[in-house]
Design a protein around this motif. Structure first.
Motif, PDB file in Angstrom:
ATOM      1  N   HIS A 219      29.672  42.530 -39.670  1.00 43.67           N
ATOM      2  CA  HIS A 219      30.149  43.529 -38.709  1.00 43.67           C
ATOM      3  C   HIS A 219      29.379  43.428 -37.402  1.00 43.67           C
ATOM      4  O   HIS A 219      29.035  44.430 -36.790  1.00 43.67           O
ATOM      5  CB  HIS A 219      29.996  44.929 -39.296  1.00 43.67           C
TER       6      HIS A 219
ATOM      7  N   GLU B 273      35.682  47.295 -35.020  1.00 41.16           N
ATOM      8  CA  GLU B 273      34.816  46.916 -36.127  1.00 41.16           C
ATOM      9  C   GLU B 273      34.386  48.156 -36.906  1.00 41.16           C
ATOM     10  O   GLU B 273      34.271  48.120 -38.140  1.00 41.16           O
ATOM     11  CB  GLU B 273      33.597  46.175 -35.573  1.00 41.16           C
TER      12      GLU B 273
ATOM     13  N   LYS C 181      36.625  49.243 -39.578  1.00 41.37           N
ATOM     14  CA  LYS C 181      36.506  48.366 -40.751  1.00 41.37           C
ATOM     15  C   LYS C 181      35.391  48.844 -41.660  1.00 41.37           C
ATOM     16  O   LYS C 181      35.504  48.825 -42.884  1.00 41.37           O
ATOM     17  CB  LYS C 181      36.185  46.932 -40.298  1.00 41.37           C
TER      18      LYS C 181
ATOM     19  N   ALA D   7      38.597  46.747 -44.374  1.00 45.65           N
ATOM     20  CA  ALA D   7      39.403  45.845 -43.563  1.00 45.65           C
ATOM     21  C   ALA D   7      40.857  45.788 -44.024  1.00 45.65           C
ATOM     22  O   ALA D   7      41.737  45.360 -43.280  1.00 45.65           O
ATOM     23  CB  ALA D   7      38.803  44.437 -43.594  1.00 45.65           C
TER      24      ALA D   7
ATOM     25  N   GLU E  97      45.783  49.219 -39.565  1.00 50.39           N
ATOM     26  CA  GLU E  97      44.740  48.197 -39.697  1.00 50.39           C
ATOM     27  C   GLU E  97      43.919  48.087 -38.422  1.00 50.39           C
ATOM     28  O   GLU E  97      44.354  48.532 -37.367  1.00 50.39           O
ATOM     29  CB  GLU E  97      45.378  46.854 -40.053  1.00 50.39           C
ATOM     30  N   PRO E  98      42.730  47.504 -38.527  1.00 51.43           N
ATOM     31  CA  PRO E  98      41.892  47.341 -37.336  1.00 51.43           C
ATOM     32  C   PRO E  98      42.611  46.502 -36.286  1.00 51.43           C
ATOM     33  O   PRO E  98      43.312  45.547 -36.628  1.00 51.43           O
ATOM     34  CB  PRO E  98      40.663  46.589 -37.860  1.00 51.43           C
TER      35      PRO E  98
END
Lengths: 324, 307, 251
Positions: free
Chosen positions: A294, B109, B112, B117, B217-218
């Motif tokens: 990440h 990010e 996520k 994810a 979703e990201p």
């Protein structure tokens, strides 16, 4: 008149040579040492990639730093250059002597057409229209099903040079990229200091004044845009050779954003700054990615801080330190 | 190309247009009033979808879930304004672009890490599931019609607010001449905050409405953000009316060409294989060509708010 | 009088219902210093901008140096020798004083599409620029960034930039605006020295300076020329006296 000097007026002094050159000399010397100090394949590949990004960032600095034109579609030129090489390769035209000039011409041509339209607009409209052209190139690449579409296109080996495969050696390739970077740096240094560069910088300083002096800024900006596009496409041609692979992902708008971050972080309008910025960003990304998957959670805020606090970038910082 | 497909794709185009309008409305106001380019506006849309997914799963009730998601989207927008955005208003566009670009990386990010994810699914509420017969042999999902309907209602409401209320008047005045509004003694900082939070909520609303249709979703906001920019550039920055027309135009052109470009090219005399190769490329480029064409003839968009 | 260097023929410009230029015709003779005066809002700066091409005309023609330039853009007119200074100074703030003037000289020294030779080390441009800076009294400031100059010095810099632009006509838009007594005196001296060498159009509020400098004065009121003639004739004109009634700066 009040203060007419007795002797004929003399020109103001220019700063000594070492003051202007110490930083570029240092950067290029360090880059030349890398293969001898860290010869591992991984490091070599990483720094080669960083230098290719540096060529792209350098080209963006010409229009962003010296022309104040915030282009948000610069990655398109990288992708175009890369695709030009890979597509020619898939048609068995594998020699760099043909493929690289074609890549440069494709970049210049795309820059000429899109620049002629984009440069009619100003400010945010320019940012958005360059972004849109970048997206256009991206989507075109994804829909090129004959050349891999989304999945991209593979090259079986690096471009040949007049029938030889000298680029296959990673160290040789490293020095070819370093040489190209140095060449582009010197070329752009000359351009920004030339009469042409002076008009470009002047139009950034005060467009109205330049018109009143008899310059039409549009023509100079378009020429700068074409030069930047051509150089970035050359970076793309090298990039295709680095991994022997091209994909639409080379020209996402996120990459255009990264180029801007590189230029601003290193120092806009300095040429050496974007080189430092590009190498710095590439290495930091790699380092963070090794720490955590990440890594963007760390990298994102870093970009925010650069935007808010990095007035003048790394170069200004170094000059301040060295000036003491 | 059958007429059934044409009707369905037109409705799909309207649906995309309405979603785009919800995103573009906030973007164009923030742009027009504060001269601020907020690339991170697309993540507000994504966040709206995630929040909806989370709250719908928690509460088990779709509508309560959406309401909570809206409140949170608003709160998050205000937080973002206080922590980051207000430090950027008087900066160059370049710095704004870069800072909000960093925010996108962070938030894409971040979701996520928080939600994983893998894409999330949001069920359509029972009362609005199923299809409806809109013409002979043409069935269309009720939920998609609900998106179109609620989007049009928001558009109307927004128009009334901007055209009739005091805040709306300040917004319009701000889009034309912000220093003037400030000189009149209006607390421009508070106005900015209201506009920004409101815009964030609208994008969040779009996200939560879209959540049952698209996968959550990201990065789901990134492409819509760019489409929204195309919309406001076509419509003219700062203009709600321009955003509305631009959004419908972009939604329809994009959707229709994606499904009919191959057929159209074949009608134009291309061979089937050529048409299949060129069609998708033309379809995906169409709105950018549209935008370039609009800017070429009208460099400040169709309905410029300034000047 | 020989053929005029500048001829304005029946210029019209309106912003909506507001006529800012309403049938202006005037000639500027070779070697003449022609002052344009008038109360605030009379359309003086607009008139200058119409001559340079920054403001597009609704009707009328601008003839400069024997050619109709009405359709030419700003930069093309500038290249023909139509050179202006701005009411609000327009310099290149990040450039040095020297480079400001050298840039102006460069516009008239062949194509600027030259990419390789250093412009900053160009002797010809720099010598031309230094000579002009000496003429306006700014030589000692040559190496400073233009942004660091005082208001009056920026005006002098603008004059220097005009001088190297191979001007056939100087358009000076309120060169004394915002200046103190001493700076004004210096500017009057500079203009006195230039008078006769270049024809000039001078827009100025400082009547004392105007009546010392001008060969001919045109009075602009509400976009119309209400009087034009020698300083003495204009001073005596009853219509002018009426237009300026109560403005003590007059005469």
């Amino acid at each position: 008149m009040a203060e007419t000097p007795a002797s004929p007026p003399s020109l103001p002094p220019t700063p000594p040579l070492w003051r202007r050159l110490w930083l570029p000399v240092l950067v290029f010397a360090l880059l030349a040492l890398v293969p001898f100090v860290w010869g591992e394949r991984f490091i070599l590949g990483l720094v080669t990639r960083a230098m290719i990004m540096a060529i792209a960032a350098l080209s963006l600095d010409l229009i962003l730093g010296y022309g104040a034109l915030v282009s948000f579609g610069h990655a398109a030129f990288l992708g175009l250059g890369a695709y030009a090489v890979a597509i020619l390769f898939s048609h068995d035209i594998v020699d760099a002597a043909i493929a690289f000039p074609v890549a440069i011409l494709v970049g210049a041509g795309f820059a000429f057409v899109t620049g002629a339209i984009s440069l009619k607009t100003r400010g945010v409209y320019f940012i958005m229209i360059t972004l849109a052209f970048g997206q256009m190139a991206f989507f075109t690449a994804t829909s090129l099903s004959a050349y891999g579409g989304d999945d991209g296109l593979r090259m079986f080996h690096r471009s040949e040079v007049f029938g030889t495969r000298i680029l296959a050696n990673d160290t040789t390739f490293y020095f070819v990229v370093l040489g190209t970077l140095a060449g582009c740096f010197v070329l752009l240094k000359m351009i920004v200091g030339s009469r042409f560069g002076r008009v470009l910088r002047g139009a950034k300083e005060n467009e109205r004044r330049m018109r009143a002096l008899g310059f039409d800024p549009f023509r100079y900006r378009l020429a700068a845009y074409v030069i930047a596009g051509a150089i970035c496409a050359l970076a793309g041609a090298l990039f295709a050779n680095l991994g022997m692979f091209v994909a639409p992902a080379y020209m996402t708008w996120q990459r255009s954003g990264e180029f801007i971050a590189m230029v601003v972080l290193g120092g806009m309008g300095t040429l050496i700054g974007p080189i430092i910025g590009a190498i710095g960003v590439t290495l930091v990304e790699e380092w963070l990615a090794a720490l955590t998957q990440h890594w963007k959670v760390i990298f994102g805020p870093m970009v925010v801080l650069v935007a808010i606090f990095a007035r003048g970038g790394i170069v200004k910082l170094l000059e301040r330190v060295a000036g003491k | 190309m059958s007429s059934t497909l044409l009707i369905i794709q037109t409705l799909n185009g309207l649906q995309l247009g309405v979603l785009l309008f919800l995103i573009a409305a906030g973007l164009t106001l923030v742009f027009g009033v504060m001269d601020f380019i907020n690339l991170a506006h697309g993540v507000q849309y994504m966040l709206g979808a995630y929040l909806a997914a989370m709250f719908v799963a928690w509460t088990g009730n779709f509508f309560i879930g959406i309401a909570l998601a809206l409140i949170c989207a608003l709160a998050f927008g205000l937080l973002l304004e206080v922590v980051v955005m207000r430090h950027l208003y008087d900066r160059d566009h370049l710095e704004q672009v870069l800072a909000t670009f960093g925010l996108i990386l962070f938030l894409n990010e971040g979701v996520k890490i928080v939600w994983g994810a893998a894409p999330l699914q949001v069920p359509i509420p029972d009362s609005l599931s199923g299809t409806i017969r809109i013409a002979d042999g043409v069935l269309y999902p009720v939920w998609r019609l609900a998106i179109i309907g609620s989007g049009l209602m928001v558009a109307l409401g927004l128009y009334l607010i901007v055209a009739k209320t005091r805040v709306g008047m300040l917004i319009r005045a701000g889009a034309t001449n912000a220093p003037m509004v400030s000189a009149l003694g209006v607390d421009i900082r508070r106005l900015f905050m209201i506009v920004f939070g409101f815009g964030a909520m609208l994008a969040g609303f779009a996200g939560s409405m879209a959540a049952p249709v698209f996968s959550v979703e990201p990065g789901m906001g990134d492409n819509l953000l760019i489409l929204a920019f195309v919309v406001i550039v076509i419509g003219g920055i700062g203009s709600i009316r321009g955003a509305f027309i631009g959004a419908l135009l972009v939604g329809l052109v994009d959707t229709l060409l994606r499904s009919f470009s191959v057929d159209l090219l074949r009608l134009a005399g291309l061979s089937p294989s050529d048409a299949r190769t060129i069609g998708p490329a033309i379809a995906s480029m169409s709105i950018y060509i549209l935008m370039a064409a609009v800017l070429f003839f009208r460099p400040t968009g169709l309905f410029p708010a300034k000047g | 009088m020989t053929a005029p260097i500048l001829s304005l023929n029946n210029l019209h410009k309106a912003y909506g219902a507001l006529k800012v230029t309403d049938g202006v015709s005037l000639d500027v003779g070779a070697g003449e210093l022609h002052a344009i005066i008038g109360p605030n809002g009379a359309g003086k700066t607009t008139l200058i901008s119409e001559i340079t091409g920054e403001v597009a005309l609704d009707a009328g023609t601008v003839t400069f140096d024997g050619a109709d330039v009405t359709a030419l853009p700003v930069h093309a007119r500038a290249l023909k020798g139509l050179t202006r200074s701005f009411q609000i100074t327009q310099v290149l703030p990040g450039f040095t004083v020297l480079e400001n003037v050298a840039t102006a000289a460069q516009a008239h020294d062949g194509s600027s599409f030259r990419f390789f030779r250093s412009a900053g080390a160009d002797r010809r441009l720099n010598d031309t620029a230094m000579a002009a800076l000496a003429e306006v009294g700014l030589a000692a400031r040559a190496a400073l960034p233009a942004a660091s100059l005082s208001h009056g010095e920026k005006r002098q810099l603008e004059i220097a930039m005009a001088l190297v632009s191979q001007p056939k006509l100087l358009l000076l838009d309120e060169p004394m605006a915002g200046m103190g007594r001493e700076e004004t005196e210096r500017m009057v001296a500079v203009l006195m020295a230039l008078k006769g060498r270049y024809p000039m159009v001078l827009v100025e509020h400082d009547m004392h300076a105007v009546f010392r400098l001008a060969d001919r004065i045109s009075v602009l009121v509400y976009g119309q020329v209400i009087a034009s003639g020698s300083p003495e004739a204009v001073r005596a004109d009853p219509a002018v006296r009426e237009a300026y009634l109560g403005e003590e700066e007059f005469g």
